[in-house]
Design a protein around this motif. Structure first.
Motif, PDB file in Angstrom:
ATOM      1  N   PRO A 268     -13.307  -0.937   0.367  1.00 50.34           N
ATOM      2  CA  PRO A 268     -13.608  -2.375   0.457  1.00 50.34           C
ATOM      3  C   PRO A 268     -12.471  -3.232  -0.099  1.00 50.34           C
ATOM      4  O   PRO A 268     -11.523  -2.707  -0.691  1.00 50.34           O
ATOM      5  CB  PRO A 268     -14.863  -2.534  -0.415  1.00 50.34           C
ATOM      6  N   GLU A 269     -12.589  -4.524   0.104  1.00 54.13           N
ATOM      7  CA  GLU A 269     -11.717  -5.527  -0.526  1.00 54.13           C
ATOM      8  C   GLU A 269     -10.260  -5.453  -0.071  1.00 54.13           C
ATOM      9  O   GLU A 269      -9.342  -5.859  -0.775  1.00 54.13           O
ATOM     10  CB  GLU A 269     -11.775  -5.424  -2.055  1.00 54.13           C
ATOM     11  N   GLY A 270     -10.039  -4.881   1.124  1.00 52.39           N
ATOM     12  CA  GLY A 270      -8.698  -4.910   1.697  1.00 52.39           C
ATOM     13  C   GLY A 270      -7.736  -3.859   1.194  1.00 52.39           C
ATOM     14  O   GLY A 270      -6.513  -4.022   1.316  1.00 52.39           O
ATOM     15  N   TYR A 271      -8.238  -2.753   0.655  1.00 50.75           N
ATOM     16  CA  TYR A 271      -7.348  -1.721   0.114  1.00 50.75           C
ATOM     17  C   TYR A 271      -6.994  -0.622   1.111  1.00 50.75           C
ATOM     18  O   TYR A 271      -6.224   0.277   0.804  1.00 50.75           O
ATOM     19  CB  TYR A 271      -7.946  -1.128  -1.177  1.00 50.75           C
ATOM     20  N   GLY A 272      -7.573  -0.688   2.298  1.00 50.88           N
ATOM     21  CA  GLY A 272      -7.157   0.223   3.364  1.00 50.88           C
ATOM     22  C   GLY A 272      -7.698   1.622   3.222  1.00 50.88           C
ATOM     23  O   GLY A 272      -8.619   1.904   2.446  1.00 50.88           O
ATOM     24  N   GLU A 273      -7.090   2.521   3.989  1.00 53.57           N
ATOM     25  CA  GLU A 273      -7.544   3.914   4.039  1.00 53.57           C
ATOM     26  C   GLU A 273      -7.254   4.621   2.714  1.00 53.57           C
ATOM     27  O   GLU A 273      -6.130   4.611   2.231  1.00 53.57           O
ATOM     28  CB  GLU A 273      -6.822   4.649   5.171  1.00 53.57           C
TER      29      GLU A 273
ATOM     30  N   LEU B 242       9.960   3.413  -4.765  1.00 58.32           N
ATOM     31  CA  LEU B 242       9.784   2.479  -3.664  1.00 58.32           C
ATOM     32  C   LEU B 242      11.035   2.532  -2.783  1.00 58.32           C
ATOM     33  O   LEU B 242      12.032   3.174  -3.128  1.00 58.32           O
ATOM     34  CB  LEU B 242       9.572   1.064  -4.200  1.00 58.32           C
ATOM     35  N   LEU B 243      10.983   1.820  -1.669  1.00 57.25           N
ATOM     36  CA  LEU B 243      12.075   1.901  -0.693  1.00 57.25           C
ATOM     37  C   LEU B 243      13.434   1.645  -1.321  1.00 57.25           C
ATOM     38  O   LEU B 243      14.396   2.364  -1.044  1.00 57.25           O
ATOM     39  CB  LEU B 243      11.805   0.916   0.456  1.00 57.25           C
TER      40      LEU B 243
ATOM     41  N   GLU C 270      -2.971   6.966  -5.573  1.00 55.77           N
ATOM     42  CA  GLU C 270      -2.521   5.630  -5.979  1.00 55.77           C
ATOM     43  C   GLU C 270      -3.303   4.509  -5.286  1.00 55.77           C
ATOM     44  O   GLU C 270      -3.609   3.485  -5.903  1.00 55.77           O
ATOM     45  CB  GLU C 270      -1.014   5.483  -5.728  1.00 55.77           C
ATOM     46  N   ARG C 271      -3.620   4.682  -4.008  1.00 56.62           N
ATOM     47  CA  ARG C 271      -4.435   3.661  -3.343  1.00 56.62           C
ATOM     48  C   ARG C 271      -5.827   3.588  -3.972  1.00 56.62           C
ATOM     49  O   ARG C 271      -6.413   2.514  -4.096  1.00 56.62           O
ATOM     50  CB  ARG C 271      -4.560   3.969  -1.850  1.00 56.62           C
ATOM     51  N   THR C 272      -6.336   4.742  -4.369  1.00 57.66           N
ATOM     52  CA  THR C 272      -7.651   4.777  -5.017  1.00 57.66           C
ATOM     53  C   THR C 272      -7.611   4.067  -6.363  1.00 57.66           C
ATOM     54  O   THR C 272      -8.518   3.305  -6.703  1.00 57.66           O
ATOM     55  CB  THR C 272      -8.113   6.244  -5.182  1.00 57.66           C
ATOM     56  N   VAL C 273      -6.544   4.313  -7.125  1.00 55.39           N
ATOM     57  CA  VAL C 273      -6.377   3.627  -8.414  1.00 55.39           C
ATOM     58  C   VAL C 273      -6.267   2.116  -8.196  1.00 55.39           C
ATOM     59  O   VAL C 273      -6.893   1.326  -8.907  1.00 55.39           O
ATOM     60  CB  VAL C 273      -5.134   4.156  -9.168  1.00 55.39           C
ATOM     61  N   ALA C 274      -5.487   1.711  -7.185  1.00 53.54           N
ATOM     62  CA  ALA C 274      -5.303   0.283  -6.897  1.00 53.54           C
ATOM     63  C   ALA C 274      -6.644  -0.379  -6.592  1.00 53.54           C
ATOM     64  O   ALA C 274      -6.948  -1.468  -7.085  1.00 53.54           O
ATOM     65  CB  ALA C 274      -4.333   0.093  -5.737  1.00 53.54           C
ATOM     66  N   TRP C 275      -7.451   0.294  -5.770  1.00 56.01           N
ATOM     67  CA  TRP C 275      -8.764  -0.257  -5.399  1.00 56.01           C
ATOM     68  C   TRP C 275      -9.691  -0.363  -6.614  1.00 56.01           C
ATOM     69  O   TRP C 275     -10.262  -1.420  -6.895  1.00 56.01           O
ATOM     70  CB  TRP C 275      -9.389   0.615  -4.309  1.00 56.01           C
ATOM     71  N   ILE C 276      -9.826   0.726  -7.360  1.00 51.54           N
ATOM     72  CA  ILE C 276     -10.754   0.725  -8.496  1.00 51.54           C
ATOM     73  C   ILE C 276     -10.317  -0.279  -9.565  1.00 51.54           C
ATOM     74  O   ILE C 276     -11.141  -0.963 -10.168  1.00 51.54           O
ATOM     75  CB  ILE C 276     -10.904   2.154  -9.079  1.00 51.54           C
ATOM     76  N   CYS C 277      -9.003  -0.418  -9.768  1.00 56.15           N
ATOM     77  CA  CYS C 277      -8.490  -1.360 -10.769  1.00 56.15           C
ATOM     78  C   CYS C 277      -8.414  -2.788 -10.235  1.00 56.15           C
ATOM     79  O   CYS C 277      -8.242  -3.729 -11.027  1.00 56.15           O
ATOM     80  CB  CYS C 277      -7.101  -0.930 -11.228  1.00 56.15           C
ATOM     81  N   GLY C 278      -8.488  -2.959  -8.917  1.00 57.45           N
ATOM     82  CA  GLY C 278      -8.360  -4.291  -8.338  1.00 57.45           C
ATOM     83  C   GLY C 278      -6.937  -4.813  -8.387  1.00 57.45           C
ATOM     84  O   GLY C 278      -6.708  -6.005  -8.625  1.00 57.45           O
ATOM     85  N   LEU C 279      -5.945  -3.936  -8.154  1.00 54.79           N
ATOM     86  CA  LEU C 279      -4.532  -4.315  -8.252  1.00 54.79           C
ATOM     87  C   LEU C 279      -4.008  -4.803  -6.902  1.00 54.79           C
ATOM     88  O   LEU C 279      -4.404  -4.309  -5.851  1.00 54.79           O
ATOM     89  CB  LEU C 279      -3.691  -3.125  -8.719  1.00 54.79           C
ATOM     90  N   GLU C 280      -3.054  -5.709  -6.964  1.00 57.20           N
ATOM     91  CA  GLU C 280      -2.468  -6.270  -5.752  1.00 57.20           C
ATOM     92  C   GLU C 280      -1.520  -5.288  -5.079  1.00 57.20           C
ATOM     93  O   GLU C 280      -1.380  -5.280  -3.858  1.00 57.20           O
ATOM     94  CB  GLU C 280      -1.716  -7.567  -6.112  1.00 57.20           C
TER      95      GLU C 280
ATOM     96  N   ARG D  93       0.804  -1.225   0.000  1.00 61.08           N
ATOM     97  CA  ARG D  93       0.000   0.000   0.000  1.00 61.08           C
ATOM     98  C   ARG D  93       0.839   1.277   0.000  1.00 61.08           C
ATOM     99  O   ARG D  93       0.285   2.367  -0.002  1.00 61.08           O
ATOM    100  CB  ARG D  93      -0.887   0.032   1.255  1.00 61.08           C
ATOM    101  N   HIS D  94       2.161   1.150   0.061  1.00 63.78           N
ATOM    102  CA  HIS D  94       3.003   2.333   0.277  1.00 63.78           C
ATOM    103  C   HIS D  94       3.903   2.673  -0.905  1.00 63.78           C
ATOM    104  O   HIS D  94       4.516   1.796  -1.511  1.00 63.78           O
ATOM    105  CB  HIS D  94       3.870   2.137   1.526  1.00 63.78           C
ATOM    106  N   LEU D  95       3.978   3.970  -1.197  1.00 60.48           N
ATOM    107  CA  LEU D  95       4.951   4.530  -2.130  1.00 60.48           C
ATOM    108  C   LEU D  95       5.706   5.644  -1.413  1.00 60.48           C
ATOM    109  O   LEU D  95       5.192   6.247  -0.464  1.00 60.48           O
ATOM    110  CB  LEU D  95       4.253   5.107  -3.360  1.00 60.48           C
ATOM    111  N   ILE D  96       6.895   5.939  -1.884  1.00 61.79           N
ATOM    112  CA  ILE D  96       7.690   7.040  -1.311  1.00 61.79           C
ATOM    113  C   ILE D  96       7.207   8.376  -1.887  1.00 61.79           C
ATOM    114  O   ILE D  96       7.154   9.384  -1.202  1.00 61.79           O
ATOM    115  CB  ILE D  96       9.186   6.831  -1.622  1.00 61.79           C
ATOM    116  N   GLU D  97       6.876   8.374  -3.161  1.00 57.36           N
ATOM    117  CA  GLU D  97       6.342   9.561  -3.844  1.00 57.36           C
ATOM    118  C   GLU D  97       4.959   9.195  -4.360  1.00 57.36           C
ATOM    119  O   GLU D  97       4.801   8.188  -5.047  1.00 57.36           O
ATOM    120  CB  GLU D  97       7.270   9.931  -5.007  1.00 57.36           C
ATOM    121  N   PHE D  98       3.979   9.993  -4.000  1.00 59.96           N
ATOM    122  CA  PHE D  98       2.608   9.698  -4.431  1.00 59.96           C
ATOM    123  C   PHE D  98       1.850  11.013  -4.579  1.00 59.96           C
ATOM    124  O   PHE D  98       2.350  12.080  -4.211  1.00 59.96           O
ATOM    125  CB  PHE D  98       1.905   8.763  -3.432  1.00 59.96           C
TER     126      PHE D  98
END
Length: 434
Positions: free
Chosen positions: A352-357, A428-429, A407-417, A219-224
């Motif tokens: 929903p579906e485990g994508y968090g805040e 990323l780190l 990015e979290r919103t995109v991940a949720w709507i697209c259903g990305l892991e 769920r984490h990026l350094i730049e978002f």
């Protein structure tokens, strides 16, 4: 007098059925069946199959098509016809091929590749149908966000990226030198947006933010990118209504405009169709009770982690608001509940579906004296934040705001892991290339 050729994109071929058009494109893949070649073409706007029939084209056209390799570039001319069996609904009967470049040894082949390999070749991986679909949806989400706020009288304001201080402590900030002073890359434009709201009423920012958080979760990026609205004369309740209408608008817009891309990703569209306001709400107290009853050892006063948010979200088909968190675990600027000062007028929206805040928001403190007390409690520099204090000193009003992580919103709507696929070039780190 030579005839002027008609140029088109793949997306626009529907406007040229029965006509001959020329498209600048790349070869995504191809197969051959006897004296017919099937070229899978892409041009950024979409994908289409072009058919080369040996008996219907000059020998040099057949030979040019034969030479084409994966990601070779060309101008291809052909007649557009409807083809119900095709995903695009159309097909091209090839008349001419003008090769621009024959690509040699393209590294990303149709076989399976590891994640590290694909991330090292992110600049090329973007061309894949799945990655293209994600970025098209991301672009549509951005348009929907701006449309939502622009249509409701919000003004777009750009806060600074270089800041002298933090809005939530400097632990996770990138430090840099601003000539002879210390500066940080912003982790939020919120404080500046509060100042803008006092000038313009309703505002929103949309820009990059940075967290020097050594996290490697999905769920984490350094730049978002963050969208941060602030609203003068708006209380906590009204802010929640804006948030649920906002998310409903974004999701329904994507469903309307990007159904083909969602299908490319294999997204369960029925789940997105349920995302309509209003959204359920539970208090922090209720969330703690639920977790404890479900067997989680979770004491009151701690913040939720990913497993806790997922457990709560599994109860709902829509995003859920968790409201009234303890004052001690939230930012200094959040307004305490007048009826219960140990909690604040805030909410996190859990997807929903485990994508968090995906959204965090609150009503802001507007009482100058209380803000002074918060500064002392959090040991904040009065000098660095004097301008922020001035907002309470000169014409303070009730006001609220929130921040959405794109990015979290995109991940949720697209259903990305993983969020690494939601941004063109993720930071990323352990990844700063490409």
């Amino acid at each position: 007098m030579s005839e002027t050729k008609t140029t088109s994109t793949i997306h626009e071929v529907k406007n040229h059925v029965g006509q001959s058009v020329t498209i600048g494109c790349w070869l995504n893949n191809k197969r051959k069946s006897g004296k017919i070649q099937f070229l899978q073409l892409r041009d950024g706007t979409g994908f289409i199959q072009a058919v080369v029939v040996k008996s219907e084209v000059p020998e040099e056209v057949w030979e040019s098509a034969t030479k084409l390799t994966q990601e070779s570039s060309m101008y291809i001319t052909g007649s557009v016809r409807e083809e119900p069996r095709s995903k695009s609904g159309f097909e091209l009967t090839v008349e001419h091929v003008e090769i621009i470049q024959i690509t040699q040894d393209y590294p990303i082949t149709p076989k399976e590749h590891g994640v590290d390999f694909l991330m090292d070749h992110r600049h090329l991986w973007l061309r894949a149908p799945r990655q293209r679909a994600v970025l098209v949806i991301r672009a549509e989400i951005i348009r929907a966000i701006q449309q939502f706020f622009d249509d409701r009288g919000f003004q777009l304001v750009d806060p600074p990226i270089l800041t002298p201080s933090s809005c939530e402590g400097t632990t996770n900030l990138f430090h840099t030198k601003y000539f002879d002073e210390d500066a940080y890359l912003t982790q939020s434009g919120q404080l500046y947006m509060e100042a803008a709201a006092m000038a313009l009423g309703k505002v929103y920012s949309f820009g990059p933010t940075f967290r020097a958080e050594k996290s490697k979760t999905r769920r984490h990026l350094i730049e978002f990118w963050m969208i941060e609205p602030e609203m003068a004369f708006v209380d906590h309740e009204e802010s929640l209504r804006v948030q649920e209408q906002f998310i409903s608008h974004v999701v329904q817009t994507v469903l309307n405009k990007c159904r083909a891309e969602l299908e490319t990703l294999g997204r369960d569209i029925s789940k997105l169709e349920k995302i309509q306001a209003p959204f359920p709400r539970i208090t922090y107290d209720e969330a703690v009770e639920f977790l404890q009853a479900a067997g989680h050892e979770f004491p009151w006063g701690e913040d939720f982690g990913a497993p806790h948010e997922t457990a709560i979200a599994e109860k709902y088909e829509k995003p859920v608001f968790i409201t009234h968190y303890p004052t001690g675990i939230k930012a200094f600027y959040m307004k305490p509940d007048p009826n219960r000062p140990e909690v604040v007028l805030c909410a996190d929206m859990i997807a929903p579906e485990g994508y968090g805040e995906i959204i965090g928001g609150s009503q802001r403190i507007d009482d100058p004296q209380l803000m002074e007390e918060r500064f002392k409690e959090h040991e904040l520099s009065s000098e660095a934040y004097q301008w922020y204090m001035d907002l309470r000193k000169y014409g303070t009003v009730p006001h609220s705001g929130f921040g959405l992580g794109l990015e979290r919103t995109v991940a949720w709507i697209c259903g990305l892991e993983h969020v690494r696929e939601t941004i063109p070039f993720p930071r990323l780190l352990y990844r700063l290339y490409p």
